[in-house]
Design an enzyme around this catalytic site. Structure first.
Site, PDB file in Angstrom:
ATOM      1  N   ASP A   1      23.093  15.398  15.714  1.00 12.03           N
ATOM      2  CA  ASP A   1      24.171  16.256  16.201  1.00 12.03           C
ATOM      3  C   ASP A   1      24.088  17.637  15.555  1.00 12.03           C
ATOM      4  OD1 ASP A   1      26.878  16.698  17.492  1.00 12.03           O
ATOM      5  OD2 ASP A   1      27.425  16.917  15.388  1.00 12.03           O
TER       6      ASP A   1
ATOM      7  N   ASP B   1      24.715   9.415  22.029  1.00  9.45           N
ATOM      8  CA  ASP B   1      24.448   9.148  20.614  1.00  9.45           C
ATOM      9  C   ASP B   1      22.960   8.913  20.379  1.00  9.45           C
ATOM     10  OD1 ASP B   1      27.130   9.384  20.128  1.00  9.45           O
ATOM     11  OD2 ASP B   1      27.493   7.244  19.819  1.00  9.45           O
TER      12      ASP B   1
ATOM     13  N   GLU C   1      20.937  12.171  20.476  1.00  4.93           N
ATOM     14  CA  GLU C   1      21.036  12.908  19.211  1.00  4.93           C
ATOM     15  C   GLU C   1      20.217  12.228  18.119  1.00  4.93           C
ATOM     16  OE1 GLU C   1      25.446  14.933  19.840  1.00  4.93           O
ATOM     17  OE2 GLU C   1      25.267  13.072  18.686  1.00  4.93           O
TER      18      GLU C   1
END
Length: 229
Positions: free
Chosen positions: A49, A118, A121
């Site tokens: 992220d 998710d 990332e």
């Protein structure tokens, strides 16, 4: 560790050949199948992220030297938000190589936005740890190229902007209806129509998430209302 043909194909779509394949396997491992000897991708997702954020912040900062923070922020948010990460993940078939527990797999985990975002990332973090910032920057800019090229000066959230327009004109919030669906379960194509209380409407169709097609329909109607179409 010798990667499977499936993983090798994914590395080709990603645009990076890993030296340390265990990093990629960890990035693809969801908590539903993790164990003490098989860690999940949450720590990598945390790092990825930040890696994605830095790449995008730097790119936007250098691309428009006259833009204010107030102009850069919505552009940045449009590029790093979960919907965008999930769409990029679908673009490279990440869902096909996710390591999931049986219950998560049966509940459609390979198609879930949150899991895909998710994992996307986490994969970026794995690239960063495997080969450094310059390499992950190239990967990100290649995968996000169409988003960067198509980024508007004011990439507002179209659904929010349309709702604000409706409220300002004394109307209730717009209504979004799914008026069609086609394609396979792993890559559905949605047809969405958005309507205002006064009867004005617009429709959009495309692959991805229902939310992204709702955004597209809202933007079409907003453009008409504001005379840009």
């Amino acid at each position: 560790m010798t990667p499977s043909a499936e993983i090798r194909a994914f590395m080709g779509r990603l645009g990076h050949e890993f030296k340390h394949h265990e990093l990629l396997i960890r990035a693809l491992t969801h908590g539903s199948i993790a164990s003490p000897t098989r860690p999940d991708n949450q720590r990598l997702e945390f790092l990825g992220d930040r890696v994605l954020g830095l790449v995008m912040a730097e790119e936007l900062f250098n691309a428009d030297l006259t833009a204010s923070e107030g102009q850069l922020a919505p552009r940045y948010n449009a590029l790093v938000k979960g919907d965008t990460c999930a769409d990029i993940a679908r673009q490279i078939g990440l869902g096909d190589v996710l390591k999931l527990g049986r219950s998560e797999m049966l509940s459609g985990g390979r198609r879930k936005d949150a899991l895909l975002a998710d994992a996307m990332e986490a994969v970026l973090a794995a690239v960063y740890l495997d080969a450094g910032f310059a390499t992950v920057r190239k990967v990100v800019l290649r995968l996000w190229k169409d988003r960067l090229d198509g980024l508007e000066d004011d990439p507002r959230d179209a659904k929010t902007a349309l709702q604000e327009w409706a409220q300002a004109n004394g109307m209730p919030p717009p209504r979004y209806d799914q008026t069609g669906r086609s394609g396979p379960d792993h890559a559905p194509v949605f047809h969405i129509t958005v309507r205002l209380a006064d009867g004005r409407e617009a429709s959009a169709e495309g692959a991805g998430t229902k939310r992204s097609i709702e955004q597209a329909a809202a933007k079409l109607l907003l453009d008409r209302l504001e005379g840009r179409e």
